[in-house]
Structures are given as structure tokens and as C-alpha cells.
Scaffold this motif. Structure first.
Motif, PDB file in Angstrom:
ATOM      1  N   ASN A  44      33.792  24.490  39.469  1.00  0.00           N
ATOM      2  CA  ASN A  44      34.386  25.765  39.075  1.00  0.00           C
ATOM      3  C   ASN A  44      35.146  25.634  37.759  1.00  0.00           C
ATOM      4  OD1 ASN A  44      36.593  24.336  40.037  1.00  0.00           O
ATOM      5  ND2 ASN A  44      37.441  26.068  41.160  1.00  0.00           N
ATOM      6  N   LYS A  45      35.499  24.418  37.366  1.00  0.00           N
ATOM      7  CA  LYS A  45      36.220  24.268  36.100  1.00  0.00           C
ATOM      8  C   LYS A  45      35.295  24.633  34.934  1.00  0.00           C
ATOM      9  CE  LYS A  45      40.022  23.081  38.077  1.00  0.00           C
ATOM     10  NZ  LYS A  45      39.638  23.399  39.451  1.00  0.00           N
ATOM     11  N   LYS A  48      34.869  28.467  34.925  1.00  0.00           N
ATOM     12  CA  LYS A  48      36.031  29.195  34.423  1.00  0.00           C
ATOM     13  C   LYS A  48      36.213  29.014  32.917  1.00  0.00           C
ATOM     14  CE  LYS A  48      39.022  27.786  37.742  1.00  0.00           C
ATOM     15  NZ  LYS A  48      40.282  27.847  38.541  1.00  0.00           N
ATOM     16  N   ASN A  73      42.354  18.445  37.908  1.00  0.00           N
ATOM     17  CA  ASN A  73      40.938  18.478  37.514  1.00  0.00           C
ATOM     18  C   ASN A  73      40.736  19.355  36.279  1.00  0.00           C
ATOM     19  OD1 ASN A  73      40.137  16.933  39.701  1.00  0.00           O
ATOM     20  ND2 ASN A  73      39.624  18.694  40.987  1.00  0.00           N
ATOM     21  N   SER A 150      42.499  29.905  35.243  1.00  0.00           N
ATOM     22  CA  SER A 150      42.238  31.211  35.853  1.00  0.00           C
ATOM     23  C   SER A 150      42.840  32.331  35.016  1.00  0.00           C
ATOM     24  CB  SER A 150      42.812  31.250  37.277  1.00  0.00           C
ATOM     25  OG  SER A 150      42.047  30.411  38.106  1.00  0.00           O
ATOM     26  N   PRO A 175      37.415  27.136  48.262  1.00  0.00           N
ATOM     27  CA  PRO A 175      38.835  26.787  48.327  1.00  0.00           C
ATOM     28  C   PRO A 175      39.614  27.643  47.322  1.00  0.00           C
ATOM     29  CG  PRO A 175      37.488  24.928  47.536  1.00  0.00           C
ATOM     30  CD  PRO A 175      36.608  26.118  47.580  1.00  0.00           C
ATOM     31  N   VAL A 176      40.915  27.802  47.556  1.00  0.00           N
ATOM     32  CA  VAL A 176      41.744  28.598  46.652  1.00  0.00           C
ATOM     33  C   VAL A 176      42.955  27.784  46.202  1.00  0.00           C
ATOM     34  CG1 VAL A 176      43.095  30.711  46.365  1.00  0.00           C
ATOM     35  CG2 VAL A 176      41.073  30.733  47.822  1.00  0.00           C
ATOM     36  N   GLY A 177      43.053  27.583  44.868  1.00  0.00           N
ATOM     37  CA  GLY A 177      44.224  26.942  44.291  1.00  0.00           C
ATOM     38  C   GLY A 177      45.031  27.977  43.521  1.00  0.00           C
ATOM     39  N   GLY A 179      43.201  30.864  42.494  1.00  0.00           N
ATOM     40  CA  GLY A 179      42.560  32.107  42.916  1.00  0.00           C
ATOM     41  C   GLY A 179      41.505  32.663  41.976  1.00  0.00           C
ATOM     42  N   GLY A 180      41.310  32.043  40.823  1.00  0.00           N
ATOM     43  CA  GLY A 180      40.322  32.551  39.874  1.00  0.00           C
ATOM     44  C   GLY A 180      38.905  32.512  40.413  1.00  0.00           C
ATOM     45  N   THR A 181      38.591  31.441  41.119  1.00  0.00           N
ATOM     46  CA  THR A 181      37.240  31.300  41.658  1.00  0.00           C
ATOM     47  C   THR A 181      36.956  32.382  42.691  1.00  0.00           C
ATOM     48  OG1 THR A 181      37.459  28.934  41.293  1.00  0.00           O
ATOM     49  CG2 THR A 181      35.656  29.636  42.719  1.00  0.00           C
ATOM     50  N   ASP A 260      36.408  16.206  49.051  1.00  0.00           N
ATOM     51  CA  ASP A 260      37.721  15.724  48.628  1.00  0.00           C
ATOM     52  C   ASP A 260      38.776  16.331  49.547  1.00  0.00           C
ATOM     53  OD1 ASP A 260      39.513  17.907  47.112  1.00  0.00           O
ATOM     54  OD2 ASP A 260      37.389  18.362  46.846  1.00  0.00           O
ATOM     55  N   TYR A 263      40.689  19.985  48.013  1.00  0.00           N
ATOM     56  CA  TYR A 263      40.067  21.318  47.976  1.00  0.00           C
ATOM     57  C   TYR A 263      38.922  21.483  48.983  1.00  0.00           C
ATOM     58  CZ  TYR A 263      42.535  22.096  43.539  1.00  0.00           C
ATOM     59  OH  TYR A 263      43.483  22.252  42.565  1.00  0.00           O
ATOM     60  N   THR A 291      33.147  23.242  45.162  1.00  0.00           N
ATOM     61  CA  THR A 291      33.661  23.632  43.846  1.00  0.00           C
ATOM     62  C   THR A 291      33.857  22.462  42.891  1.00  0.00           C
ATOM     63  OG1 THR A 291      35.742  23.707  45.063  1.00  0.00           O
ATOM     64  CG2 THR A 291      34.817  25.805  44.373  1.00  0.00           C
ATOM     65  N   GLY A 292      33.762  21.245  43.410  1.00  0.00           N
ATOM     66  CA  GLY A 292      33.954  20.112  42.504  1.00  0.00           C
ATOM     67  C   GLY A 292      33.896  18.807  43.272  1.00  0.00           C
TER      68      GLY A 292
HETATM   69  C1  LIG Z   1      40.634  23.582  40.654  1.00  0.00           C
HETATM   70  C2  LIG Z   1      39.797  23.503  41.864  1.00  0.00           C
HETATM   71  C3  LIG Z   1      39.787  24.533  42.839  1.00  0.00           C
HETATM   72  C4  LIG Z   1      40.696  25.723  42.760  1.00  0.00           C
HETATM   73  O1  LIG Z   1      40.115  26.837  42.137  1.00  0.00           O
HETATM   74  P1  LIG Z   1      40.983  28.109  41.781  1.00  0.00           P
HETATM   75  O2  LIG Z   1      40.098  28.949  40.950  1.00  0.00           O
HETATM   76  O3  LIG Z   1      42.183  27.602  41.017  1.00  0.00           O
HETATM   77  O4  LIG Z   1      41.416  28.767  43.032  1.00  0.00           O
HETATM   78  C5  LIG Z   1      38.918  24.405  43.909  1.00  0.00           C
HETATM   79  N1  LIG Z   1      38.134  23.319  44.056  1.00  0.00           N
HETATM   80  C6  LIG Z   1      38.129  22.304  43.159  1.00  0.00           C
HETATM   81  C7  LIG Z   1      37.256  21.130  43.404  1.00  0.00           C
HETATM   82  C8  LIG Z   1      38.968  22.354  42.045  1.00  0.00           C
HETATM   83  O5  LIG Z   1      38.972  21.340  41.166  1.00  0.00           O
END
Ligand SMILES: *Cc1c(COP(=O)(O)O)cnc(C)c1O
Length: 292
Positions: A44-45, A48, A73, A150, A175-177, A179-181, A260, A263, A291-292
Motif C-alpha cells: 500500500n505504500k 499511496k 515502512n 495518507s 489493516p488500518v494504521g 486509514g488511507g488504504t 507480519d 499489520y 498490504t505489505g
Molecule cells: C503502513 C501499512 C499499513 C497501514 O495503512 P494505512 O493506509 O496507514 O491505514 C497497513 N499494512 C502495511 C503492511 C503497512 O506497511
């Protein structure tokens, strides 16, 4: 360098999970393997950053500046993106400098990123004009990417992930860190589809506001097709539990995929708990975004 030269694996692979627990519940789970997009610009990085890099280039910026924790990340991804796309990069890191640099920051430095540190109090005010002005004074002009990447331009990048999915599905999880994804994914769903975000933070009710704010900035509206599960944080950001670790180990043994614990492990763990509780009707097809 362009995205083509980087040989990004897009669309990312979609693979069905073969797992008795799913067969028993009568549901299907497809993994959207965004972790395989690129070894350095993962998941997702990359999504974004994509339109942020275009915008930075269009406005003639030569430097990207962003924020993150020492294990972020996002910091890694921005350092790599700067290296491959010809921008200088500055990483503004939360907290004090520690030597030797950890693996994330050593990597970022190798990719040419300049690092600077903000104490935790100032870091909380990092979006305030006085902090930005101080950074401009020190590093000159830059294209600013917020923590976690995000912003408004992250939304269309993440939306593309949904358009890549060729199979019909009803539910999509991530997953939500920051929230952009989730905000981007939900923006691209059709009628009858919904998104479930799994918060990796403790006490994360504010994320509802953040996801809505991102959508409204990017789309001019907030979609009503997403929710955030807040009970699967295992103690909070970067915290883990024996239960989560056992789940990740078992999952790796069954599926040869190491989730991991920050997330994707929390998301898949939460999803399996919800499936166990019969939260999804038999016949449901779900996509889980790795997502990663
Ligand atoms: C950064 C990250 C997220 C979080 O995504 P957000 O868009 O910030 O919610 C989720 N999964 C992985 C693997 C990430 O590196």
C-alpha cells in the motif's frame, strides 16, 4: 526512472486461501498480494505514493519530505521512491536519534534520505505551520507527504487495487494504521460490496473521523460501505500477543506465507475470528489485502 522501468508486479496476484476453517464456514478468502508489487516499494505504500510522485514532479519539486517513526515502512518506501524517481528525500523521525541506526533508518540513509529528528511533543504538532516553516528554513523547498502517506492523492492510488480484482466478491479487508488504504478501497467498491478495516491501534475510534475526512477531501463525500473493527489490536501499535504469534506461526506452516505482526497478522487473525463467530453468511467471498 518511471514505474515501467521498476518492473512493478501490477496487477498484484490474487490467490485463494485453501484452509479447512474456511471450507467449514462455507466462505472463500482471496489474498490480494500487494506485498509482491516490488521488494522495496511494497504494497500500500507504493499505491499511496504513486499519484503523490506525479504531483511532486508536476510542481517541479526536487525534494520529498515526510514523517514517521523509526521503524516506519512509509519512511523506507519514500526513501526508495526518491532514489528510483530522482527526488532528494528528507525523513523527519519521531523521537531521539539512536546510534547505530536501526535497519529501517540505515536502509533509508543508504537510499540517500537525510534524517532529522523531532522530540515527541513537537512531533505531535508536525502539521502546524510553524513546524513546517522551520523545516523549510532548514531543508529548502519540498513536496510534503504526511505520515503514513495518507492524503488526498493516496485515495485514487489505493482505489486501483479494487479495480484489479477480477473475481466477484462481497467483502474486502485491510489493516488500518492511518486509514488511507481503507478510505481508498471503499471509494472504489460497487453496490453490494463493503470494506472491513482492522485497526492495529489501541483506542482507535478517532480513525472513523480520519477515514471520513480523507474520503471527503478526496471525493467530496463519505461512502457508507466501510467499518473499522477495533478489537484486534493485541495491545496497540507494534504490540503483539502470544495468541497472535501462535496464529502467525500456524498460518505460515499451513500457507507458506509469513504475515507480519504489526499489520497483516492482526487483520487475518481478526478476519478468522469473525468467520469463526459466523459473522459472514455461507457463500460469502472475501478479499484480504496483504498490504505489505
Ligand atoms: C503502513 C501499512 C499499513 C497501514 O495503512 P494505512 O493506509 O496507514 O491505514 C497497513 N499494512 C502495511 C503492511 C503497512 O506497511
Amino acid at each position: 526512472m518511471t514505474a515501467q522501468h521498476l518492473a512493478l508486479q501490477l496487477p498484484s496476484p490474487l490467490v485463494e486461501l485453501d484452509d479447512e476453517r474456511l471450507t467449514d464456514a462455507g466462505v472463500r478468502v482471496l489474498l490480494k498480494r500487494d506485498d509482491l508489487i516490488h521488494p522495496e516499494l511494497t504494497g500500500n505504500k507504493w499505491r499511496k505514493l504513486k499519484y503523490n510522485l506525479e504531483a511532486a514532479r508536476e510542481c517541479g519539486a526536487r525534494t520529498l519530505l515526510t514523517f514517521g517513526g523509526a521503524y516506519s515502512n512509509h519512511i523506507r518506501a519514500v526513501a526508495a521512491a526518491g532514489h528510483y524517481f530522482g527526488f532528494g528525500t528528507v525523513g523527519v523521525i519521531r523521537g531521539e536519534e539512536h546510534r547505530p541506526l536501526n535497519e529501517t533508518l540505515a536502509y533509508a540513509t543508504r537510499k540517500g534520505m537525510r534524517l532529522t529528528y523531532l522530540d515527541r511533543t513537537t512531533y505531535r504538532e508536525k502539521a502546524e505551520p510553524w513546524v513546517i516553516a522551520r523545516l523549510r528554513g532548514r531543508f529548502g523547498d519540498f513536496y510534503l507527504i504526511p505520515e503514513g502517506g495518507s492524503n488526498r492523492l493516496a485515495i485514487p492510488g489505493c482505489a486501483e487495487l479494487v479495480d484489479e480484482i477480477t473475481e466477484p466478491f462481497e467483502v474486502i479487508c485491510c489493516p488500518v494504521g492511518t486509514g488511507g488504504t481503507l478510505a481508498g478501497i471503499a471509494s472504489a467498491l460497487r453496490a453490494g460490496q463493503r470494506a472491513v478495516g482492522f485497526s492495529v491501534l489501541k483506542g482507535s475510534d478517532f480513525l472513523y473521523h480520519d477515514v471520513a475526512a480523507l474520503q471527503s477531501e478526496a471525493l467530496g463525500e463519505v461512502t457508507d460501505n466501510w467499518i473499522i473493527e477495533t478489537e484486534f489490536h493485541h495491545g496497540g501499535y507494534a504490540k503483539t500477543s502470544d495468541e497472535l504469534e501462535a496464529f502467525i506461526a500456524e498460518f505460515e506452516e499451513l500457507h507458506e506465507l509469513r504475515l507480519d505482526s504489526i499489520y497483516t497478522g492482526k487483520m487475518v487473525y481478526g478476519l478468522f475470528r469473525l468467520i469463526e463467530r459466523d459473522e459472514f453468511p455461507s457463500g460469502t467471498t472475501m478479499v484480504a489485502v496483504i498490504t505489505g
